[in-house]
Write a protein that holds these residues in place. Structure first.
Motif, PDB file in Angstrom:
ATOM      1  N   UNK A   2      -9.700  14.514  21.606  1.00 20.13           N
ATOM      2  CA  UNK A   2     -10.971  14.403  20.900  1.00 20.13           C
ATOM      3  C   UNK A   2     -11.875  15.531  21.386  1.00 20.13           C
ATOM      4  N   UNK A   3     -11.876  16.608  20.612  1.00 20.11           N
ATOM      5  CA  UNK A   3     -12.591  17.828  21.018  1.00 20.11           C
ATOM      6  C   UNK A   3     -14.092  17.592  21.152  1.00 20.11           C
ATOM      7  N   UNK A   8     -18.935  17.191  24.501  1.00 27.00           N
ATOM      8  CA  UNK A   8     -20.127  16.459  24.954  1.00 27.00           C
ATOM      9  C   UNK A   8     -20.083  16.222  26.458  1.00 27.00           C
ATOM     10  N   UNK A   9     -18.924  15.822  26.961  1.00 28.94           N
ATOM     11  CA  UNK A   9     -18.786  15.613  28.399  1.00 28.94           C
ATOM     12  C   UNK A   9     -19.033  16.922  29.148  1.00 28.94           C
ATOM     13  N   UNK A  41      -8.879  23.136  32.830  1.00 34.27           N
ATOM     14  CA  UNK A  41      -7.869  22.171  33.284  1.00 34.27           C
ATOM     15  C   UNK A  41      -8.194  20.759  32.816  1.00 34.27           C
ATOM     16  N   UNK A  42      -9.471  20.388  32.806  1.00 32.18           N
ATOM     17  CA  UNK A  42      -9.852  19.074  32.292  1.00 32.18           C
ATOM     18  C   UNK A  42      -9.545  18.991  30.804  1.00 32.18           C
ATOM     19  N   UNK A  43      -9.865  20.045  30.059  1.00 34.68           N
ATOM     20  CA  UNK A  43      -9.600  20.047  28.615  1.00 34.68           C
ATOM     21  C   UNK A  43      -8.119  19.843  28.325  1.00 34.68           C
ATOM     22  N   UNK A  44      -7.265  20.484  29.107  1.00 33.04           N
ATOM     23  CA  UNK A  44      -5.817  20.366  28.896  1.00 33.04           C
ATOM     24  C   UNK A  44      -5.319  18.949  29.172  1.00 33.04           C
ATOM     25  N   UNK A  45      -6.044  18.194  29.975  1.00 27.17           N
ATOM     26  CA  UNK A  45      -5.639  16.841  30.345  1.00 27.17           C
ATOM     27  C   UNK A  45      -6.602  15.778  29.815  1.00 27.17           C
ATOM     28  N   UNK A  49      -7.566  11.912  30.945  1.00 28.96           N
ATOM     29  CA  UNK A  49      -8.744  11.792  31.806  1.00 28.96           C
ATOM     30  C   UNK A  49      -9.945  11.126  31.150  1.00 28.96           C
ATOM     31  N   UNK A  50     -10.010  11.127  29.836  1.00 32.00           N
ATOM     32  CA  UNK A  50     -11.210  10.678  29.124  1.00 32.00           C
ATOM     33  C   UNK A  50     -11.648   9.274  29.517  1.00 32.00           C
TER      34      UNK A  50
END
Length: 161
Positions: A2-3, A8-9, A41-45, A49-50
């Motif tokens: 969810x891009x 937003x995060x 790295x957060x975006x890739x996971x 992680x969300x």
């Protein structure tokens, strides 16, 4: 992924992450690089992680990548950069930076995560990959060092000398 949720995060946490990275490194450019790498790295996971704690994961990445950086170069984060003078409250920023430079790298990491990022001892231990006892002892040693050499910082983080 969810891009929009990730965006937003990231927008909401970027300032906190940048502040933490700067306090750890003392270098605005390296701090920006660390945050960018952590966000990537957060975006890739993100799907994994969300629902958890992506901020803790990002702080872990920043901390560990910074450790790896100075280990490769065999140097400890050094002197203040011109970025300190450009901050919103330059006097406070300079006090913080000077005080943090009095600490060992391990003590600095614990103080930043515990007192500036307001993490618990357990969260700090998990991010740093150490025991809670290590966090407690590093924090106590850091506060003792600051009490003697930088009482002005203790006022900023709400501790009495």
């Amino acid at each position: 992924m969810d891009e929009q949720e990730f965006t937003e995060w990231a927008v909401g946490r970027q300032r906190l992450l940048l502040r933490s990275a700067y306090l750890l490194t003392g270098d605005a450019h390296r701090a920006e690089d660390l945050v960018q790498e952590a966000l990537t790295k957060v975006a890739m996971r993100w799907a994994r992680l969300a629902d958890g704690n992506p901020t803790a994961y990002a702080l872990t990445i920043i901390t560990r990548d910074n450790i790896s950086w100075w280990r490769r170069r065999r140097e400890v984060p050094g002197e203040a950069t011109d970025a300190v003078a450009r901050r919103e409250e330059p006097e406070i920023a300079m006090v913080v930076h000077r005080a943090l430079q009095r600490l060992t790298v391990a003590q600095r990491r614990v103080v930043v995560l515990r007192h500036f990022d307001d993490l618990t001892e357990r969260e700090t231990a998990e991010i740093l990959g150490v025991s809670i006892g290590t966090v407690k002892s590093q924090n106590a040693a850091a506060l003792a060092r600051l009490r003697d050499g930088a009482p002005e910082l203790l006022d900023l983080i709400g501790r009495t000398p």
